[in-house]
Each structure stands twice: as C-alpha cells, then as structure tokens.
Design a protein around this motif. Structure first.
Motif, short mmCIF file in Angstrom:
data_model
loop_
_atom_site.label_atom_id
_atom_site.label_comp_id
_atom_site.label_asym_id
_atom_site.label_seq_id
_atom_site.Cartn_x
_atom_site.Cartn_y
_atom_site.Cartn_z
N GLY A 41 -25.53 70.98 -7.58
CA GLY A 41 -24.42 71.52 -8.35
C GLY A 41 -23.88 72.84 -7.85
O GLY A 41 -22.80 73.27 -8.27
N TRP A 42 -24.62 73.50 -6.96
CA TRP A 42 -24.25 74.84 -6.51
C TRP A 42 -24.18 74.89 -4.98
O TRP A 42 -24.90 74.17 -4.29
CB TRP A 42 -25.27 75.87 -6.99
CG TRP A 42 -25.27 76.03 -8.48
CD1 TRP A 42 -25.82 75.18 -9.40
CD2 TRP A 42 -24.68 77.10 -9.23
NE1 TRP A 42 -25.62 75.65 -10.67
CE2 TRP A 42 -24.92 76.82 -10.60
CE3 TRP A 42 -23.99 78.25 -8.88
CZ2 TRP A 42 -24.49 77.67 -11.61
CZ3 TRP A 42 -23.56 79.10 -9.89
CH2 TRP A 42 -23.80 78.81 -11.24
N ALA A 43 -23.32 75.77 -4.48
CA ALA A 43 -23.21 76.02 -3.04
C ALA A 43 -23.66 77.45 -2.78
O ALA A 43 -23.24 78.38 -3.48
CB ALA A 43 -21.77 75.83 -2.58
N TRP A 44 -24.51 77.62 -1.77
CA TRP A 44 -25.15 78.91 -1.51
C TRP A 44 -24.81 79.41 -0.12
O TRP A 44 -24.78 78.63 0.85
CB TRP A 44 -26.67 78.77 -1.61
CG TRP A 44 -27.17 78.36 -2.96
CD1 TRP A 44 -27.18 77.10 -3.50
CD2 TRP A 44 -27.72 79.22 -3.97
NE1 TRP A 44 -27.70 77.12 -4.76
CE2 TRP A 44 -28.04 78.41 -5.08
CE3 TRP A 44 -27.98 80.59 -4.02
CZ2 TRP A 44 -28.61 78.92 -6.24
CZ3 TRP A 44 -28.55 81.10 -5.18
CH2 TRP A 44 -28.86 80.27 -6.27
N LEU A 45 -24.58 80.71 -0.02
CA LEU A 45 -24.43 81.32 1.30
C LEU A 45 -24.95 82.74 1.27
O LEU A 45 -25.17 83.33 0.20
CB LEU A 45 -22.98 81.27 1.78
CG LEU A 45 -21.83 81.82 0.95
CD1 LEU A 45 -21.83 83.34 0.89
CD2 LEU A 45 -20.51 81.36 1.54
N THR A 46 -25.16 83.29 2.45
CA THR A 46 -25.57 84.69 2.58
C THR A 46 -24.41 85.49 3.16
O THR A 46 -23.65 85.01 4.01
CB THR A 46 -26.79 84.85 3.51
OG1 THR A 46 -26.48 84.35 4.82
CG2 THR A 46 -27.98 84.08 2.95
N LEU A 47 -24.28 86.70 2.69
CA LEU A 47 -23.31 87.67 3.19
C LEU A 47 -24.11 88.86 3.67
O LEU A 47 -24.80 89.50 2.87
CB LEU A 47 -22.34 88.07 2.08
CG LEU A 47 -21.35 89.19 2.37
CD1 LEU A 47 -20.27 88.70 3.34
CD2 LEU A 47 -20.71 89.70 1.09
N ALA A 48 -24.08 89.14 4.96
CA ALA A 48 -24.95 90.18 5.50
C ALA A 48 -24.24 90.95 6.60
O ALA A 48 -23.41 90.41 7.34
CB ALA A 48 -26.24 89.57 6.03
N GLY A 49 -24.59 92.21 6.72
CA GLY A 49 -24.03 93.05 7.77
C GLY A 49 -23.72 94.44 7.25
O GLY A 49 -23.79 94.72 6.05
N ARG A 50 -23.35 95.32 8.15
CA ARG A 50 -23.16 96.73 7.79
C ARG A 50 -22.00 96.94 6.82
O ARG A 50 -21.96 97.95 6.12
CB ARG A 50 -22.95 97.55 9.07
CG ARG A 50 -24.18 97.56 9.97
CD ARG A 50 -23.91 98.25 11.29
NE ARG A 50 -23.59 99.66 11.11
CZ ARG A 50 -23.20 100.47 12.11
NH1 ARG A 50 -23.09 99.98 13.33
NH2 ARG A 50 -22.93 101.74 11.87
#
Length: 202
Positions: A120-129
């Motif tokens: 039911g959910w979509a996941w992602l990572t947001l990373a960086g300076r």
C-alpha cells in the motif's frame, strides 16, 4: 489456446502477474516491482533512491491492552519515536498506530488490529548535503536537528500528500506515501532538488 495461456496481466500494483500454461492448467507468476521509475536520481548534492522496507504491518492497539510482552524485544513507540531490535523497526505512524517493518508481525490476537500494508505504500530515501533544504521546500516540519533528530518519525505533508517522514541521519530521510501517490512524490521532490541545485549554482 485458453485465455490464461501466455497472457500477461500488468497492473500498477506492487506485483506484476503473468500466467503460464502448463499441462495441468495455468500457473500465476508474480514479480515484485518498484513504484518508482528513474531511480536512483542525483541532482546537485542530493540523491533519491527507492528501497524495499520488507514486510510492513500496521499495529493499532485495542484500548487498554498491554502489548509489551507480545512485541518484545520491541516496544510500542511513543509519538514520534522508533523502536528497533533484532532487525525489525516499529515506527510511530500516527495516533495509536505504528508500522512494524522488516519482518512478519507476531500474533497480536485480542491485543491489536493488524493490517498488511506492504503493497500500500511507496518508500524512498532522500539523502545528501542538501537533503534538509530540499525537504523543507515541501514539508512544514521543523527539520532542524534539535527539533527532528535522527531516529524520529512524523506524519506530515510532503507537497499535497500525506506522508510518513523518518529521519535516519543528519542528512538522510526515509519518505513513504500511498503507492498511488508515488509519481507525484517523485515529481515534487525532483522539482525541489532542481530548485535547490539551481540556487546553489548562482
């Protein structure tokens, strides 16, 4: 040839399905797919990456029930908190609600309502300076480390979408939205990343 023979039935769900003809009939083949396309994506000093959190189960305790023994070594999290143990995470996801991630849920019969949320959910990572600067363009949370440190979770808006926001590091976040909103989330984050990168290039 029967209707199922060699038929491929694609959908926008988390699982692609196809049917293969055999001597005894049809066998359904399932292949897990991501809700996002074009990832990983790096713009400026930020990278977006899709990730699979494993099985996800919502846990909503019944009033007055004690889940401590059933969930051990995890503990049902206080608002904004995350409990981690034995490769599992129990993430606060709203009032009297947590998401168990990374493995199957224990038997909570009579203690809590549980629902499989994996597809039911979509996941992602947001990373960086510049991850904080990018997310700040879309999310009303106070993202200063003192207010929202690593290891904390929140329910908030990201753009126009309800989302789960988890801070995993000083410059790293996990974001989850309803799977039907995956394209909108990617579009909004990409625009914010381009805006931050363009401003830094001035």
């Amino acid at each position: 040839m029967t209707g199922c023979a060699a038929a491929r039935c694609w959908s926008r769900s988390a699982t692609r399905s196809s049917s293969t003809r055999t001597e005894d009939g049809c066998v359904i083949d399932l292949t897990t797919t991501t809700a996002f396309t074009g990832l990983p994506l790096t713009i400026g000093r930020v990278t977006l990456t899709a990730f699979d959190p494993g099985p996800v189960t919502s846990v909503a305790p019944y009033p007055g029930r004690d889940l401590s023994r059933a969930l051990a070594p995890l503990a049902f999290p206080q608002p904004g908190a995350i409990s981690e143990a034995a490769g599992l995470r129990l993430v606060w996801a709203g009032r009297d609600l947590a998401f168990l991630m990374g493995g199957p849920a224990p038997d909570l019969t009579g203690l809590a309502a549980t629902t499989d949320q994996t597809d039911g959910w979509a996941w992602l990572t947001l990373a960086g300076r510049d991850a904080v600067a990018v997310l700040a363009r879309l999310c009303p949370l106070d993202l200063r480390a003192a207010a929202f440190p690593p290891g904390r979770s929140a329910r908030s808006l990201v753009g126009h979408m309800q989302a789960i926001v988890i801070r995993t590091g000083p410059e790293a976040f996990e974001l989850a939205v309803f799977r039907s909103m995956a394209g909108s989330l990617l579009h909004d984050l990409t625009g914010a990343m381009r805006g931050v990168a363009a401003r830094r290039a001035l």
